[in-house]
Design an enzyme around this catalytic site. Structure first.
Site, PDB file in Angstrom:
ATOM      1  N   ILE A  15       0.830  -1.216   0.000  1.00 37.52           N
ATOM      2  CA  ILE A  15       0.000   0.000   0.000  1.00 37.52           C
ATOM      3  C   ILE A  15       0.861   1.260   0.000  1.00 37.52           C
ATOM      4  O   ILE A  15       0.473   2.287  -0.575  1.00 37.52           O
ATOM      5  CB  ILE A  15      -1.013  -0.003   1.174  1.00 37.52           C
ATOM      6  CG1 ILE A  15      -2.144   0.978   0.892  1.00 37.52           C
ATOM      7  CG2 ILE A  15      -0.359   0.307   2.508  1.00 37.52           C
ATOM      8  CD1 ILE A  15      -2.937   0.686  -0.339  1.00 37.52           C
ATOM      9  N   LYS A  90      -5.578   1.670   7.797  1.00 38.91           N
ATOM     10  CA  LYS A  90      -6.622   0.843   8.387  1.00 38.91           C
ATOM     11  C   LYS A  90      -6.149  -0.602   8.403  1.00 38.91           C
ATOM     12  O   LYS A  90      -5.286  -0.944   7.583  1.00 38.91           O
ATOM     13  CB  LYS A  90      -7.960   0.982   7.646  1.00 38.91           C
ATOM     14  CG  LYS A  90      -7.923   0.801   6.119  1.00 38.91           C
ATOM     15  CD  LYS A  90      -7.447  -0.461   5.482  1.00 38.91           C
ATOM     16  CE  LYS A  90      -8.155  -1.740   5.801  1.00 38.91           C
ATOM     17  NZ  LYS A  90      -7.705  -2.857   4.855  1.00 38.91           N
ATOM     18  N   ASP A 168      -9.758  -7.901   6.810  1.00 37.13           N
ATOM     19  CA  ASP A 168      -8.847  -6.851   6.313  1.00 37.13           C
ATOM     20  C   ASP A 168      -9.519  -6.079   5.174  1.00 37.13           C
ATOM     21  O   ASP A 168      -9.607  -4.852   5.242  1.00 37.13           O
ATOM     22  CB  ASP A 168      -7.497  -7.447   5.894  1.00 37.13           C
ATOM     23  CG  ASP A 168      -6.568  -6.373   5.355  1.00 37.13           C
ATOM     24  OD1 ASP A 168      -6.048  -5.587   6.163  1.00 37.13           O
ATOM     25  OD2 ASP A 168      -6.401  -6.288   4.129  1.00 37.13           O
TER      26      ASP A 168
HETATM   27  P1  NAP Z   1       2.521  -5.418   3.056  1.00 34.70           P
HETATM   28  O1  NAP Z   1       2.641  -5.385   1.557  1.00 34.70           O
HETATM   29  O2  NAP Z   1       2.791  -6.673   3.765  1.00 34.70           O
HETATM   30  O3  NAP Z   1       3.432  -4.237   3.587  1.00 34.70           O
HETATM   31  C1  NAP Z   1       3.568  -3.931   4.948  1.00 34.70           C
HETATM   32  C2  NAP Z   1       5.003  -3.574   5.222  1.00 34.70           C
HETATM   33  O4  NAP Z   1       5.151  -3.331   6.620  1.00 34.70           O
HETATM   34  C3  NAP Z   1       5.950  -4.683   4.877  1.00 34.70           C
HETATM   35  O5  NAP Z   1       6.447  -4.523   3.558  1.00 34.70           O
HETATM   36  C4  NAP Z   1       7.039  -4.587   5.913  1.00 34.70           C
HETATM   37  O6  NAP Z   1       8.132  -3.889   5.364  1.00 34.70           O
HETATM   38  C5  NAP Z   1       6.451  -3.731   7.039  1.00 34.70           C
HETATM   39  N1  NAP Z   1       6.389  -4.490   8.297  1.00 34.70           N
HETATM   40  C6  NAP Z   1       6.882  -4.111   9.486  1.00 34.70           C
HETATM   41  N2  NAP Z   1       6.703  -5.036  10.430  1.00 34.70           N
HETATM   42  C7  NAP Z   1       6.082  -6.049   9.815  1.00 34.70           C
HETATM   43  C8  NAP Z   1       5.634  -7.316  10.274  1.00 34.70           C
HETATM   44  N3  NAP Z   1       5.783  -7.724  11.541  1.00 34.70           N
HETATM   45  N4  NAP Z   1       5.030  -8.127   9.378  1.00 34.70           N
HETATM   46  C9  NAP Z   1       4.867  -7.744   8.087  1.00 34.70           C
HETATM   47  N5  NAP Z   1       5.286  -6.555   7.606  1.00 34.70           N
HETATM   48  C10 NAP Z   1       5.882  -5.711   8.470  1.00 34.70           C
HETATM   49  O7  NAP Z   1       1.054  -4.977   3.492  1.00 34.70           O
HETATM   50  P2  NAP Z   1       0.119  -3.889   2.803  1.00 34.70           P
HETATM   51  O8  NAP Z   1      -0.793  -4.567   1.848  1.00 34.70           O
HETATM   52  O9  NAP Z   1       0.913  -2.754   2.318  1.00 34.70           O
HETATM   53  O10 NAP Z   1      -0.789  -3.501   4.052  1.00 34.70           O
HETATM   54  C11 NAP Z   1      -0.309  -2.668   5.082  1.00 34.70           C
HETATM   55  C12 NAP Z   1      -1.501  -1.985   5.720  1.00 34.70           C
HETATM   56  O11 NAP Z   1      -2.185  -1.229   4.699  1.00 34.70           O
HETATM   57  C13 NAP Z   1      -2.533  -2.970   6.290  1.00 34.70           C
HETATM   58  O12 NAP Z   1      -3.067  -2.466   7.482  1.00 34.70           O
HETATM   59  C14 NAP Z   1      -3.597  -3.047   5.201  1.00 34.70           C
HETATM   60  O13 NAP Z   1      -4.885  -3.346   5.707  1.00 34.70           O
HETATM   61  C15 NAP Z   1      -3.546  -1.617   4.653  1.00 34.70           C
HETATM   62  N6  NAP Z   1      -4.050  -1.513   3.282  1.00 34.70           N
HETATM   63  C16 NAP Z   1      -3.616  -2.383   2.308  1.00 34.70           C
HETATM   64  C17 NAP Z   1      -4.174  -2.291   1.032  1.00 34.70           C
HETATM   65  C18 NAP Z   1      -3.728  -3.190  -0.085  1.00 34.70           C
HETATM   66  O14 NAP Z   1      -4.325  -3.143  -1.177  1.00 34.70           O
HETATM   67  N7  NAP Z   1      -2.715  -4.027   0.070  1.00 34.70           N
HETATM   68  C19 NAP Z   1      -5.139  -1.331   0.747  1.00 34.70           C
HETATM   69  C20 NAP Z   1      -5.496  -0.437   1.739  1.00 34.70           C
HETATM   70  C21 NAP Z   1      -4.953  -0.545   3.006  1.00 34.70           C
HETATM   71  P3  NAP Z   1       9.621  -4.285   5.847  1.00 34.70           P
HETATM   72  O15 NAP Z   1       9.691  -5.790   5.869  1.00 34.70           O
HETATM   73  O16 NAP Z   1      10.480  -3.678   4.798  1.00 34.70           O
HETATM   74  O17 NAP Z   1       9.763  -3.677   7.206  1.00 34.70           O
END
Ligand code: NAP
Length: 308
Positions: A15, A90, A168
């Site tokens: 995101i 969120k 989620d």
């Molecule tokens: P993601 O791709 O897994 O990215 C989250 C990032 O947070 C990871 O790349 C990681 O980066 C970091 N992180 C730090 N501690 C972590 C841990 N213990 N476990 C996993 N990652 C950790 O997830 P995302 O889809 O971006 O989602 C993140 C948030 O945005 C969530 O709350 C989600 O509900 C929200 N969101 C997501 C979307 C979507 O389409 N994906 C849309 C709207 C909102 P490092 O490993 O480099 O630290």
């Protein structure tokens, strides 16, 4: 106040890359000055792998926390203690207790806290709310069905405690619901289908009771490989309002309404700038409360293990 507002993105994952970085780049009120992530990096700004080091040695900046909800509390409290204005993705935290702790800390420290609900900024949501205002609502049906393998590849955190599973995306529907139908809302019954190798549900069916007793049905399914569906249908006095594609499209009695282009994250950063300028906060926990109540009252059913 420094202008443009310096901001750091924390958690350079899907995101952050898809939405936060482009929205910041397109908003003249903000300037990206750092990124904090253990693995991800952003070109052109200082990168930190450790949040404490960023707070101690990095530039003074507002913080956009894009990490998963289960690891948000600690970073949020540290950012607030360091006097940083704070935007959080969120769901705002893993539990109600955590977000209430964050809200109280922000209030005490006098920093801006913006707990975002991106779906509320979808272009059809405000027109839908306006159309519904003052009408007698008969029923609401939410259908949120998508393929987790397509939208969340490799994201193990969604299956861990505090990862929300199908809630989620489902909480996005609840954030729209509580925006377009303000007032008291509670979960009446819930069924949660939990893969036998996971801590969080892959499917859920909720019955809720909204303002003036309005019945609300919601079906969330993460195993859906067909037409991806993010719909909210409202029956009101013989008319039907339908929000589709997560709030990107609106029809009234089957006739499309022009609501303009996608505007979620541009809207989020406009609101963050306004909140910072006003030294105000915005942290509505209503969608998280419905989610928490579904987990409290829900009947859990074990289903086939999930293989990514
Ligand atoms: P993601 O791709 O897994 O990215 C989250 C990032 O947070 C990871 O790349 C990681 O980066 C970091 N992180 C730090 N501690 C972590 C841990 N213990 N476990 C996993 N990652 C950790 O997830 P995302 O889809 O971006 O989602 C993140 C948030 O945005 C969530 O709350 C989600 O509900 C929200 N969101 C997501 C979307 C979507 O389409 N994906 C849309 C709207 C909102 P490092 O490993 O480099 O630290």
């Amino acid at each position: 106040m420094t202008h443009p507002i310096p901001v750091a993105v924390v958690g350079v994952g899907k995101i952050a890359r898809d939405q936060h970085l482009p929205a910041i780049a397109a908003n003249r009120d903000f300037r990206l000055v750092a990124a904090v992530s253990r693995h991800g990096t952003v070109a052109g700004v200082p990168n930190f792998t450790d949040f404490d080091a960023f707070l101690a040695e990095g530039p003074q900046a507002a913080v956009a926390l894009c990490t998963p909800p289960a690891v948000r509390l600690d970073m949020a409290l540290k950012a607030i203690a360091a006097g940083r204005d704070l935007l959080i993705e969120k769901p705002p935290a893993a539990t109600l207790g955590e977000i209430e702790t964050i809200i109280a800390a922000a209030r005490t420290a006098g920093v801006t806290l913006f707990a975002t609900w991106h779906s509320r900024f979808a272009p059809a949501v405000a027109p839908a709310k306006a159309w519904l205002s003052g009408r007698v609502i008969d029923s609401v049906t939410i259908t949120w069905k998508e393929d987790v393998r397509r939208w969340h590849p490799g994201q193990d955190w969604i299956w861990q405690p505090g990862g929300f599973g199908v809630f989620d995306p489902g909480i996005n529907a609840l954030s729209i619901l509580t925006e377009i139908l303000p007032g008291s809302m509670h979960v009446t019954t819930a069924t949660l289908e939990v893969p036998s190798n996971c801590a969080t549900p892959i499917g859920a069916v909720l019955a809720m009771t909204g303002p003036a007793g309005v019945p609300v049905q919601a079906a969330f399914d993460w195993r859906h490989e067909g037409l991806q569906t993010w719909d909210i249908a409202v029956e009101a006095g013989g008319h039907q309002l339908r929000l589709s594609l997560g709030g990107a499209q609106l029809t009234i009695d089957g006739t499309p309404v022009d609501v303009g282009p996608e505007a979620e994250y541009s809207g989020i950063y406009r609101r963050f700038a306004d909140l910072i300028a006003a030294r105000a906060s915005d942290a509505d926990i209503a969608p998280l409360r419905l989610c928490a109540d579904a987990f409290l009252i829900g009947r859990q059913i074990a289903v086939a293990p999930f293989t990514g």
